[in-house]
Write a protein that holds these residues in place. Structure first.
Motif, PDB file in Angstrom:
ATOM      1  N   ASN A 131       0.828  -1.207   0.000  1.00 41.73           N
ATOM      2  CA  ASN A 131       0.000   0.000   0.000  1.00 41.73           C
ATOM      3  C   ASN A 131       0.860   1.253   0.000  1.00 41.73           C
ATOM      4  O   ASN A 131       0.550   2.238  -0.682  1.00 41.73           O
ATOM      5  N   ALA A 132       1.944   1.216   0.788  1.00 36.43           N
ATOM      6  CA  ALA A 132       2.838   2.378   0.832  1.00 36.43           C
ATOM      7  C   ALA A 132       3.476   2.624  -0.531  1.00 36.43           C
ATOM      8  O   ALA A 132       3.574   3.764  -0.994  1.00 36.43           O
ATOM      9  N   GLU A 133       3.895   1.541  -1.190  1.00 35.39           N
ATOM     10  CA  GLU A 133       4.485   1.669  -2.521  1.00 35.39           C
ATOM     11  C   GLU A 133       3.463   2.177  -3.523  1.00 35.39           C
ATOM     12  O   GLU A 133       3.774   2.997  -4.393  1.00 35.39           O
ATOM     13  N   LEU A 134       2.225   1.671  -3.406  1.00 36.39           N
ATOM     14  CA  LEU A 134       1.166   2.103  -4.324  1.00 36.39           C
ATOM     15  C   LEU A 134       0.845   3.580  -4.136  1.00 36.39           C
ATOM     16  O   LEU A 134       0.674   4.317  -5.113  1.00 36.39           O
ATOM     17  N   GLU A 135       0.770   4.004  -2.863  1.00 38.64           N
ATOM     18  CA  GLU A 135       0.499   5.414  -2.593  1.00 38.64           C
ATOM     19  C   GLU A 135       1.622   6.299  -3.135  1.00 38.64           C
ATOM     20  O   GLU A 135       1.371   7.353  -3.719  1.00 38.64           O
ATOM     21  N   GLN A 136       2.846   5.858  -2.919  1.00 41.45           N
ATOM     22  CA  GLN A 136       3.979   6.627  -3.420  1.00 41.45           C
ATOM     23  C   GLN A 136       3.969   6.677  -4.940  1.00 41.45           C
ATOM     24  O   GLN A 136       4.229   7.725  -5.558  1.00 41.45           O
ATOM     25  N   PHE A 137       3.655   5.540  -5.564  1.00 41.81           N
ATOM     26  CA  PHE A 137       3.589   5.482  -7.026  1.00 41.81           C
ATOM     27  C   PHE A 137       2.511   6.428  -7.553  1.00 41.81           C
ATOM     28  O   PHE A 137       2.745   7.185  -8.500  1.00 41.81           O
ATOM     29  N   ALA A 138       1.327   6.359  -6.921  1.00 40.10           N
ATOM     30  CA  ALA A 138       0.221   7.213  -7.364  1.00 40.10           C
ATOM     31  C   ALA A 138       0.583   8.685  -7.219  1.00 40.10           C
ATOM     32  O   ALA A 138       0.299   9.501  -8.107  1.00 40.10           O
ATOM     33  N   TYR A 139       1.251   9.023  -6.120  1.00 40.82           N
ATOM     34  CA  TYR A 139       1.626  10.414  -5.905  1.00 40.82           C
ATOM     35  C   TYR A 139       2.656  10.877  -6.923  1.00 40.82           C
ATOM     36  O   TYR A 139       2.512  11.937  -7.544  1.00 40.82           O
ATOM     37  N   VAL A 140       3.699  10.066  -7.134  1.00 37.60           N
ATOM     38  CA  VAL A 140       4.769  10.450  -8.068  1.00 37.60           C
ATOM     39  C   VAL A 140       4.229  10.569  -9.477  1.00 37.60           C
ATOM     40  O   VAL A 140       4.500  11.554 -10.190  1.00 37.60           O
ATOM     41  N   VAL A 141       3.457   9.558  -9.906  1.00 35.10           N
ATOM     42  CA  VAL A 141       2.912   9.589 -11.269  1.00 35.10           C
ATOM     43  C   VAL A 141       2.003  10.795 -11.460  1.00 35.10           C
ATOM     44  O   VAL A 141       2.106  11.530 -12.450  1.00 35.10           O
ATOM     45  N   SER A 142       1.100  10.995 -10.482  1.00 31.86           N
ATOM     46  CA  SER A 142       0.161  12.117 -10.606  1.00 31.86           C
ATOM     47  C   SER A 142       0.892  13.450 -10.606  1.00 31.86           C
ATOM     48  O   SER A 142       0.598  14.343 -11.405  1.00 31.86           O
ATOM     49  N   HIS A 143       1.864  13.578  -9.715  1.00 32.13           N
ATOM     50  CA  HIS A 143       2.606  14.834  -9.614  1.00 32.13           C
ATOM     51  C   HIS A 143       3.415  15.093 -10.881  1.00 32.13           C
ATOM     52  O   HIS A 143       3.438  16.220 -11.409  1.00 32.13           O
ATOM     53  N   ASP A 144       4.055  14.058 -11.405  1.00 31.24           N
ATOM     54  CA  ASP A 144       4.900  14.230 -12.584  1.00 31.24           C
ATOM     55  C   ASP A 144       4.089  14.468 -13.848  1.00 31.24           C
ATOM     56  O   ASP A 144       4.607  15.029 -14.831  1.00 31.24           O
ATOM     57  N   LEU A 145       2.842  14.029 -13.847  1.00 31.26           N
ATOM     58  CA  LEU A 145       1.982  14.260 -15.014  1.00 31.26           C
ATOM     59  C   LEU A 145       1.451  15.684 -15.071  1.00 31.26           C
ATOM     60  O   LEU A 145       1.031  16.150 -16.136  1.00 31.26           O
ATOM     61  N   GLN A 146       1.451  16.362 -13.931  1.00 35.26           N
ATOM     62  CA  GLN A 146       0.843  17.691 -13.875  1.00 35.26           C
ATOM     63  C   GLN A 146       1.520  18.684 -14.822  1.00 35.26           C
ATOM     64  O   GLN A 146       0.847  19.405 -15.566  1.00 35.26           O
ATOM     65  N   GLU A 147       2.838  18.726 -14.789  1.00 32.48           N
ATOM     66  CA  GLU A 147       3.543  19.761 -15.547  1.00 32.48           C
ATOM     67  C   GLU A 147       3.359  19.622 -17.061  1.00 32.48           C
ATOM     68  O   GLU A 147       2.986  20.603 -17.735  1.00 32.48           O
ATOM     69  N   PRO A 148       3.600  18.422 -17.653  1.00 29.75           N
ATOM     70  CA  PRO A 148       3.378  18.322 -19.111  1.00 29.75           C
ATOM     71  C   PRO A 148       1.922  18.564 -19.494  1.00 29.75           C
ATOM     72  O   PRO A 148       1.633  19.093 -20.572  1.00 29.75           O
TER      73      PRO A 148
END
Length: 386
Positions: free
Chosen positions: A159-176
């Motif tokens: 769950n911790a890895e999934l939350e981190q993955f979701a956060y990183v992916v979502s955050h990194d998608l914001q700028e482009p």
């Protein structure tokens, strides 16, 4: 005379021995009738009695005088009194029955876990004579507990890895995505009407698509942060929570003509920010999924046992019971073509409620409105972030 006295003493000693043997045999027959293993151990750590079940359990024959650790462990490592888990020493110190769990090795070397209840045996002079141990094999329970602990740790890590993955992916998608949205809007502004009709439609599709993607990313970020960015629980006035949610929904309420009311609401121990999001999500859904007449939404709370049960009632389009099972899952949209949304709102509500130790469910019928319920446990004081 001395000879007669000596013969009398010998006779009395033999009678006493026979009486002791009879008492021993009687006690042996009594404990043999007990299904659980029972061992009587003296203060010298030597076995005085053991019943049939204990013999079968340990794989040893009756062995009065044997050292207890040789019987129970099939080892030559003594319970020397220094071990904190020694039942005899615990009983000696406390003077009360004690329960300990030991590793037990059968004669074939197989390891078992044994729960031992050791009760002290007191002499008529008040001194400790030994203990009576009753034993129970809890190997299956211990193995189940170990497996549960392993799976829980694995799930927490996942769950911790999934939350981190979701956060990183979502955050990194914001700028482009912001760049695509910004340039597309600039293209729409400069060239609307100067290209053909199809080009204008294509630009509109891109603008709409990027806007929906941004909303989805924002909702996904909010979902992933429930467990990782939550605040400590503290006394929270739900009247204030309601007022803040109403401020956040002011435009939607005015545009739809919705009427949102509430009964007196309690003070609970919770994460204030997340509770605002919970109220806001449920009220927003009630306004969104309305029928032709203006939405009417009513919030109430009642104490039941050791928890508050909140309800959010509306007069909207309702939900068919067969759809309840999908309602709180990620990306589940029951009316994707008729109502806007990302399908993340109710999943986020569920995570918030569960982080607070509560439950969430719905009662509804198609065309007859819905009642969303959620519970928040009563806590006497603030607790740290879960």
């Amino acid at each position: 005379m001395n000879l007669l006295l000596k013969r009398s003493e010998i006779k009395h000693e033999k009678m006493a021995e026979r009486k002791l043997e009879a008492e021993h045999a009687f006690l042996q027959s009594v404990i043999d009738g007990v299904n659980e293993p029972i061992v009587v151990i003296g203060t010298d750590y030597r076995v005085k009695l053991m019943n049939r079940a204990a013999c079968e359990f340990s794989g040893c024959s009756r062995a009065p005088g044997s050292l207890c650790y040789q019987i129970s462990h099939h080892r030559n490592t003594p319970c020397n009194g220094a071990e904190h888990s020694c039942p005899l020493e615990q009983a000696r110190k406390s003077g009360l029955p004690v329960t300990v769990v030991h590793e037990h090795y059968q004669s074939n070397g197989e390891r078992h876990f044994v729960e031992i209840i050791a009760s002290p045996l007191w002499g008529t002079d008040g001194t400790l004579q030994g203990i009576v141990e009753s034993m129970r094999d809890i190997t299956e329970r211990k193995r189940a507990e170990e497996e549960l602990a392993r799976r829980t740790a694995e799930l927490a890590r996942s769950n911790a890895e999934l939350e981190q993955f979701a956060y990183v992916v979502s955050h990194d998608l914001q700028e482009p995505l912001r760049m695509i949205s910004g340039f597309t809007k600039l293209l729409e502004k400069r060239y609307r009407g100067r290209l053909d009709k199809s080009a204008d439609e294509f630009i509109a599709y891109i603008v709409d698509g990027t806007a929906r993607m941004q909303r989805m990313i924002e909702d996904l970020l909010a979902y992933s942060r429930v467990g990782t960015r939550g605040k400590p629980f503290e006394p929270t006035d739900c009247e204030v929570i309601f007022d803040q949610a109403m401020i956040n929904l002011k435009v939607a309420i005015e545009q739809s003509g919705a009427v949102v009311t509430h009964d007196p609401l309690p003070v609970i121990t919770a994460d204030t920010i997340q509770m605002i999001g919970l109220f806001q999500n449920l009220i927003s859904n009630a306004i969104k999924f309305r029928r032709e007449e203006p939405a009417q939404v009513h919030i109430s709370a009642k104490m039941k046992g050791n928890e508050w049960v909140f309800s959010v009632r509306d007069n909207g389009i309702g939900i068919a019971p067969e759809l309840f099972g999908h309602l709180f899952q990620l990306f589940q949209r029951l009316h994707p073509d008729e109502y806007p949304g990302t399908g993340i709102g109710l999943a986020t509500c569920k995570r918030i409620v569960e982080r607070h130790g509560g439950r969430i469910w719905v009662e509804s019928e198609a065309g007859k409105g819905s009642i969303f319920y959620f519970t928040i446990p009563v806590r006497s004081s603030a607790i740290p972030e879960a």
